[in-house]
Design an enzyme around this catalytic site. Structure first.
Site, mmCIF file in Angstrom:
data_model
loop_
_atom_site.group_PDB
_atom_site.id
_atom_site.type_symbol
_atom_site.label_atom_id
_atom_site.label_comp_id
_atom_site.label_asym_id
_atom_site.label_seq_id
_atom_site.Cartn_x
_atom_site.Cartn_y
_atom_site.Cartn_z
ATOM 1 N N HIS A 239 0.767 -1.246 0.145
ATOM 2 C CA HIS A 239 -0.089 0.003 -0.052
ATOM 3 C C HIS A 239 0.819 1.301 0.055
ATOM 4 C CE1 HIS A 239 -3.674 -2.571 0.606
ATOM 5 N NE2 HIS A 239 -2.861 -2.996 1.984
HETATM 6 O O1 RIB Z 1 -5.217 0.480 4.805
HETATM 7 C C1 RIB Z 1 -3.592 0.580 4.481
HETATM 8 C C2 RIB Z 1 -2.868 1.686 5.228
HETATM 9 O O2 RIB Z 1 -3.176 1.448 6.454
HETATM 10 C C3 RIB Z 1 -1.442 1.633 5.250
HETATM 11 O O3 RIB Z 1 -0.986 3.041 5.210
HETATM 12 C C4 RIB Z 1 -0.852 0.960 6.218
HETATM 13 O O4 RIB Z 1 0.278 1.048 6.918
HETATM 14 C C5 RIB Z 1 -2.173 1.185 7.201
HETATM 15 O O5 RIB Z 1 -1.698 2.374 7.777
#
Ligand code: RIB
Ligand code: CA
Length: 309
Positions: A239
């Protein structure tokens, strides 16, 4: 692979396993002007300590400023069940020496963007610090090259059916950011779930036989295990690193102008990023939304950053 100039950015993060890999990616492909930290995956004190642990591992000369310890309203709902109690899956990294460079991320964000216009602001955690900085100085929205955020998405969420974690933790902050008039670029789950690394990547990291390779092996194996438990998948989504690459390698991402609003009141939908796909009927767009990504090149660049750290 990268004939772009190294964009200069402030990374606002909540390390966090994928945040840690994003820091490695940013260190290789960008000029990291500063790191601000926010409570999210784990507490504000722990995310700040984890950013310092990663700075020490990478030998970076970058200031780290601690920010908010919770959302604008309500209590912090963290993701320690995903990232581990320490936020880095219990990785074997020494605790940081000393304190962060300050405990005022907002002042750093405001003053640094005043001193240097055209920086990219890259929030990859809840948007609390960014919202507080915009509240302190709305002009910040017009001094930055982008606010490229990992958060939200065009479809379902990951914390609830509707909400992605970073938005879910602080929807009021997200609402302020999307209403700021700034150059918001949403790198959401619809895109980041396409960028995946698995046990073969973990094995490659282990074969690097380097301190950074070993750390990433541990982090990846933890993430893969979590995803396998959750969804039976043997890969994990990258992500936060995807948001970094959206700036350092913009040709890898296909984005469209969109109107996005944040649901604040829905019983089942609080924290949803509602993307208006109606075209002209949607009115003037308030952001860009990432849709497509060259997944193979993205993963190659993340792996190269780990290898060359
Ligand atoms: O949904 C994914 C996000 O949420 C990423 O930034 C992960 O690190 C969590 O913070
Ligand atoms: Ca994060």
């Amino acid at each position: 692979m990268n004939d772009y100039p190294r964009p200069r950015m402030i990374l606002d993060c909540d390390p966090g396993v994928d945040d840690a890999i994003a820091i490695i990616t940013a260190a290789r492909w960008a000029d990291l002007v500063g790191i601000t930290t926010v409570a999210g995956n784990v507490s504000g004190g722990q995310t700040s300590a984890n950013a310092m642990r990663m700075r020490d591992l990478l030998g970076l000369d970058v200031p780290i400023h601690r920010g908010a310890d919770g959302p604008l309203s309500g209590d912090l709902e963290d993701a320690s069940h995903v990232h581990g109690a320490d936020g880095l899956a219990g990785v074997n990294l020494p605790e940081p020496k000393g304190d962060p460079d300050s405990f005022d991320a907002v002042e750093f964000l405001v003053e640094t963007t005043r001193a240097e216009e055209g920086l990219h602001l890259v929030p990859i955690g809840p948007l609390t610090n960014i919202a507080l900085a915009l509240r302190a100085d709305p002009g910040l929205a017009h001094r930055v090259a982008s606010i490229t955020l990992m958060g939200g998405g065009t479809g379902g969420g990951n914390v609830t059916a509707a909400a992605e974690f970073n938005i879910y933790v602080d929807p009021e902050a997200a609402d302020m950011v999307f209403r700021s008039g700034g150059p918001v670029h949403m790198i959401g789950l619809n895109l980041t779930n396409q960028v995946r690394m698995g046990s073969d990547h973990a094995a490659t990291c282990r074969e690097m036989d380097t301190p950074v390779g070993d750390v990433v092996t541990h982090l990846l194996e933890h993430l893969i295990d979590i995803h396998f438990q959750w969804e039976g998948s043997d890969t994990s989504a990258m992500h936060d690193p995807s948001a970094i690459l959206a700036i350092t390698h913009p040709h890898l991402i296909a984005s469209e102008p969109r109107t996005v609003v944040i649901e604040l009141d829905g019983t089942h939908t609080r924290g949803q990023t509602l993307v208006d796909e109606r075209g002209p009927a949607a009115g003037d767009p308030n952001c860009r939304v990432g849709y497509g990504v060259d997944t193979e090149s993205a993963v190659d660049l993340i792996m190269q950053a780990i290898r060359e750290a």
